[in-house]
Design an enzyme around this catalytic site. Structure first.
Site, PDB file in Angstrom:
ATOM      1  N   PHE A   1      71.938  28.207  57.188  1.00 43.32           N
ATOM      2  CA  PHE A   1      71.528  26.829  57.514  1.00 43.32           C
ATOM      3  C   PHE A   1      71.008  26.811  58.957  1.00 43.32           C
ATOM      4  O   PHE A   1      71.493  26.061  59.802  1.00 43.32           O
ATOM      5  CB  PHE A   1      72.686  25.835  57.356  1.00 43.32           C
ATOM      6  CG  PHE A   1      73.390  25.886  56.028  1.00 43.32           C
ATOM      7  CD1 PHE A   1      72.887  25.204  54.929  1.00 43.32           C
ATOM      8  CD2 PHE A   1      74.555  26.636  55.871  1.00 43.32           C
ATOM      9  CE1 PHE A   1      73.544  25.244  53.702  1.00 43.32           C
ATOM     10  CE2 PHE A   1      75.220  26.683  54.652  1.00 43.32           C
ATOM     11  CZ  PHE A   1      74.724  25.989  53.556  1.00 43.32           C
TER      12      PHE A   1
ATOM     13  N   ASN B   1      67.896  28.872  49.145  1.00 42.09           N
ATOM     14  CA  ASN B   1      69.138  28.116  49.040  1.00 42.09           C
ATOM     15  C   ASN B   1      70.288  29.027  49.496  1.00 42.09           C
ATOM     16  O   ASN B   1      70.515  30.091  48.913  1.00 42.09           O
ATOM     17  CB  ASN B   1      69.324  27.693  47.578  1.00 42.09           C
ATOM     18  CG  ASN B   1      70.573  26.859  47.391  1.00 42.09           C
ATOM     19  OD1 ASN B   1      71.536  26.944  48.165  1.00 42.09           O
ATOM     20  ND2 ASN B   1      70.561  26.048  46.353  1.00 42.09           N
TER      21      ASN B   1
ATOM     22  N   CYS C   1      80.290  19.053  59.471  1.00 40.21           N
ATOM     23  CA  CYS C   1      79.944  17.814  60.187  1.00 40.21           C
ATOM     24  C   CYS C   1      80.202  16.592  59.311  1.00 40.21           C
ATOM     25  O   CYS C   1      79.689  15.517  59.586  1.00 40.21           O
ATOM     26  CB  CYS C   1      78.497  17.864  60.674  1.00 40.21           C
ATOM     27  SG  CYS C   1      77.300  17.998  59.344  1.00 40.21           S
TER      28      CYS C   1
ATOM     29  N   ASP D   1      76.592  26.630  59.241  1.00 41.53           N
ATOM     30  CA  ASP D   1      76.450  25.271  59.797  1.00 41.53           C
ATOM     31  C   ASP D   1      75.725  24.384  58.788  1.00 41.53           C
ATOM     32  O   ASP D   1      74.573  23.980  59.010  1.00 41.53           O
ATOM     33  CB  ASP D   1      75.690  25.342  61.128  1.00 41.53           C
ATOM     34  CG  ASP D   1      75.616  23.984  61.809  1.00 41.53           C
ATOM     35  OD1 ASP D   1      76.477  23.120  61.530  1.00 41.53           O
ATOM     36  OD2 ASP D   1      74.686  23.771  62.619  1.00 41.53           O
TER      37      ASP D   1
HETATM   38  N1  SAH Z   1      72.440  25.171  62.774  1.00 43.24           N
HETATM   39  C1  SAH Z   1      71.373  24.221  63.054  1.00 43.24           C
HETATM   40  C2  SAH Z   1      71.551  22.905  62.326  1.00 43.24           C
HETATM   41  C3  SAH Z   1      71.687  23.033  60.825  1.00 43.24           C
HETATM   42  S1  SAH Z   1      71.353  21.550  59.980  1.00 43.24           S
HETATM   43  C4  SAH Z   1      71.283  24.005  64.570  1.00 43.24           C
HETATM   44  O1  SAH Z   1      72.205  24.354  65.296  1.00 43.24           O
HETATM   45  O2  SAH Z   1      70.266  23.463  65.007  1.00 43.24           O
HETATM   46  C5  SAH Z   1      71.424  21.997  58.327  1.00 43.24           C
HETATM   47  C6  SAH Z   1      70.220  22.767  57.809  1.00 43.24           C
HETATM   48  O3  SAH Z   1      70.550  23.178  56.497  1.00 43.24           O
HETATM   49  C7  SAH Z   1      68.907  22.024  57.698  1.00 43.24           C
HETATM   50  O4  SAH Z   1      67.921  22.727  58.409  1.00 43.24           O
HETATM   51  C8  SAH Z   1      68.555  22.024  56.189  1.00 43.24           C
HETATM   52  O5  SAH Z   1      67.180  22.260  55.964  1.00 43.24           O
HETATM   53  C9  SAH Z   1      69.362  23.174  55.695  1.00 43.24           C
HETATM   54  N2  SAH Z   1      69.847  23.128  54.307  1.00 43.24           N
HETATM   55  C10 SAH Z   1      70.493  22.129  53.673  1.00 43.24           C
HETATM   56  N3  SAH Z   1      70.941  22.525  52.467  1.00 43.24           N
HETATM   57  C11 SAH Z   1      70.547  23.820  52.321  1.00 43.24           C
HETATM   58  C12 SAH Z   1      70.709  24.796  51.303  1.00 43.24           C
HETATM   59  N4  SAH Z   1      71.399  24.527  50.176  1.00 43.24           N
HETATM   60  N5  SAH Z   1      70.196  26.027  51.503  1.00 43.24           N
HETATM   61  C13 SAH Z   1      69.520  26.314  52.638  1.00 43.24           C
HETATM   62  N6  SAH Z   1      69.362  25.435  53.644  1.00 43.24           N
HETATM   63  C14 SAH Z   1      69.857  24.203  53.493  1.00 43.24           C
END
Ligand code: SAH
Length: 401
Positions: free
Chosen positions: A231, A282, A343, A303
């Protein structure tokens, strides 16, 4: 003291939370409304006995019917908004010009700063504002007029395009509040690295400022390690890990735009692309694939986005957290480290820890919590308003087997 404001009379006994300075009044606590307040208008809150408890913003469309501006008998006017903004900015070190580490920070955090529904984030020479409630909306022009003077930052951009506004009967709003529109990308400093922020289309107001110190911490832990950043969004953890000497980073996100920004962030910091792979997919599936191929990492960051917005989504969220943490534990080499976050405000720290404990058990590893992480200090939590605390993180080290 008598006042001419519309009044919300509370049911007997429902004054208790206000007496503890909790700033919300739910619709079920309101026995009667005197006068005809409109959305965002200031109202008096009185107990069944007539005692003046607080002055608050009226939200006729929300279950949270009123949010307190003040617990004392004082006018709610431009002066009060100005004092609150100035206090919030002063608490972050004053108008932050010239302090490079403060070039991006949260200047105003809603209830925690006595300004329910008002978020102000600073990215270098730009302020990004979110107005989330009818009360915050009511004071839009006042807030816009005050911010340049209070902060020394002339450009103010609004990003009130958030789902919660619909609960208040408010439309999304995006556009200039002061100065000219920001460029497509702003450059900020974050500890030892520089990052691009897209305040037009980025998540939240453009970036996840709440994780600022945790990204820097991962940079300290990354030296020589094979890192997995799940993520990754715009690659904040990834850039810090590489700058901190990571042997390699695999960064995963489902969003192509986020990964494009992550690539730009690597370039901005002159970080060798060959030490880093950015993978679109994903996370749940990618982690399973990595497990099936027998991959292994020394440091994993999880995250994820908010899995539970409300208590009713808690069970589904727990399953999601369990899945990814279980997979992460399986992917860690002996002695490896997992930095895992939630979060979701609806998932308590205690529940999160028990989910992660269950994941370790099912993965067949012994793990220790060696550090606890939370939201940055510029996202403070009023003792009377614990709801402001939402970000929980644990650094877990797995045994050497
Ligand atoms: N770690 C980052 C914030 C993450 S926010 C930082 O510090 O800036 C969460 C992220 O997860 C988003 O970019 C979103 O696009 C992604 N996301 C949400 N569900 C997901 C999934 N099932 N697989 C991959 N990415 C996902």
């Amino acid at each position: 003291m008598p006042s001419h404001l519309p009044t919300l009379w509370l049911h007997r006994g429902r004054e208790r939370s206000l007496k503890r300075h909790h700033p919300w009044v739910f619709s079920g606590a309101v026995a009667r409304v005197d006068g005809a307040p409109g959305p965002g208008d200031t109202v008096d809150l009185r107990s069944a006995d007539g005692e003046l408890l607080a002055r608050a913003a009226f939200s006729p469309h929300s279950q949270i019917r009123a949010r307190v501006w003040t617990f004392v008998d004082e006018p709610v006017d431009e002066g009060l908004i100005a004092r609150r903004l100035a206090a919030a900015v002063a608490a972050r070190g004053g108008p932050a010009a010239g302090a490079p580490d403060a070039a991006a920070c949260r200047l105003v955090y809603a209830e925690s700063d006595g300004l329910p529904g008002v978020i102000v984030d600073r990215y270098a020479d730009t302020l990004v504002v979110q107005l989330l409630t009818a009360g915050a909306e009511h004071w839009r022009a006042t807030i816009a007029g005050l911010l340049p003077g209070v902060t020394g930052v002339q450009r103010v951009w609004e990003r009130s395009d958030v789902e919660v506004r619909s609960l208040e009967g408010l439309e999304p709003r995006v556009g200039p509040l002061a100065g000219d529109p920001p460029p497509p990308r702003l450059e900020i400093r974050e500890g030892r690295v520089r990052l691009w922020v897209d305040v037009h289309h980025g998540h939240k107001t453009g970036a996840y400022l709440d994780q600022r110190h945790n990204r820097a911490r991962i940079g300290e832990l990354a030296n020589g390690r094979r890192v997995l950043d799940a993520f990754c969004y715009a690659g904040g953890f990834t850039v810090h890990a590489l700058a901190g000497g990571a042997a390699s980073v695999l960064a995963i996100d489902g969003s192509a735009e986020a990964l494009a920004m992550a690539r730009a962030n690597l370039e901005l910091n002159g970080l060798a692309a060959e030490r880093c792979e950015l993978a679109e997919g994903n996370v749940f599936e990618v982690l399973r694939g990595l497990r099936d191929r027998g991959s292994s990492f020394d440091l994993i960051v999880l995250d994820p986005p908010k899995f539970a917005a409300t208590a009713s989504q808690r069970q589904g969220a727990a399953r999601g957290y369990k899945d990814i943490n279980l997979l992460a534990f399986k992917l860690l080499a002996p002695g490896g480290v997992l930095a895992t976050f939630s979060c979701s405000g609806a998932v308590s720290g205690e529940l999160f820890q028990s989910i992660v404990a269950g994941a370790a058990l099912d993965a067949g590893v012994e793990a220790q919590v060696v550090e606890r992480l939370g939201q940055a200090a510029d996202h403070p939590v009023l003792l009377s308003f614990p709801e402001a605390e939402y970000l929980k993180g644990m650094v877990c080290r797995v045994g050497r087997g």
